[in-house]
Design a protein around this motif. Sequence first.
Motif: not given
Length: 410
Positions: A110-132
């Motif tokens: 699926g899209p790489k951006g939907v991957y959850d890289i979080g440890v204690t809570h979900p952090i999606y790759i797309f989320e990191r990009i938007v946050s940056n």
Amino acid sequence: MNYEEAKKKLDEAGQSHVLKYWDSLNDNEKESLLAQIESTDFAVIERSYKAHKENVKDNRVISPIQAMKLPEIEENRESFYKTGLDAIKNGKVGAVLLAGGMGTRLGANGPKGVYDIGVTHPIYIFERIVSNLMDVTSAADTPIHLFIMTSDKNHETTVSFFNEHNFFGYDSNYVHFFKQDMAVATDTEGKVYMDSKFHIADSPNGNGGWFISMINAGLLDIIDKDGIEYLNVFAVDNVLQRIADPLFIGAMLERGVSCGAKVVKKSAPDEKVGVMCLKDKAPSVVEYYELTEELMNTLDESGERAYNYGVILNYTFKTDILKEISSANLPWHVVEKKIPYINEDGNLISPETPNGYKYETLILDMVEMFDSCIPFEVVRNREFAPIKNKTGVDSIESARELLKENGVEL
Ligand code: UTP
């Protein structure tokens, strides 16, 4: 296109086997196969395949290019930042997220951006990009247009994901999705694979076609109407990168160049990254496999390796030049890959090892179409955390370490 026209096109291209199952297809399947045949440029595939087989070499002369290094950037920090931020405030900068890739190494399914890289809570790759990106739009106190490239393989999932997550707080009026084109895949003899009885195996055609795909999607209207003069184009998988970075934009504006490429100092002379250089005096990127031992070890006058700055897939291009070169032909790269296909009995086989070629154009080949380009150095541990693999080098693990190092709570 009707059956006869399709047959003629395929016969001329030496791909007649595509119609092998024609008589067993229903009307919808026939229509879908004809549409794919009509939109496929078999000549490009044939030319690229031949060039690959004949091992055609690039004979241009490679020489070093001067990078803008950290001390120079530091000296000009205030001025670059102000110039860049003013340009962003005035709507002159847009951002382009390249998210059409398949992420096969990550096994993303699926899209790489939907991957959850979080440890204690979900952090999606797309989320990191938007946050940056929002670090900058908050400082500028205005959103900027964010164009997101997807492909047939991941468009719907990407769009739904952004909607489900309310665009991670970004103003959705400024987000525009567009699809890139697909390219068919062949076996090692240059014959296209079928992955069903009515579909030629295909995959996204590389990240080089992003601007043409933007034009085809009608997005030039926004660029023209809103006066966007610079597009910062970047990969989905670097979760640390600075997007629409005022320093980077400001440096380009103050130096009057039409292209900029963020680079990091290589970790080793033979690190597998493309390196900024001149080819026949034009700014360019030399792929790691083109960099001979001799070039790898060449030193400049200060004693530093002359080919020491690797690109991190974060470029900024001037839009007026992009428009001029949009129809220029980028070279096609032929890449050995595992390509699922149907066998003689019509059963889908997923090979364990590479069994053919995919055909792609690459954004790094656009650099040489600009007359001037700044390789802009950034600190590796601050801005480069690519996620390519599940474990090891450039993986979720290594990216998590780097995010932690940079104060991101996982
Ligand atoms: P990569 O070269 O890492 O390819 O893409 P990939 O498809 O993501 O991953 P692998 O090779 O299958 O494991 C670098 C950037 O270019 C984008 C990717 O989404 C990523 O942001 N890309 C790549 C596209 O947008 N389209 C493509 O056809 C290929």
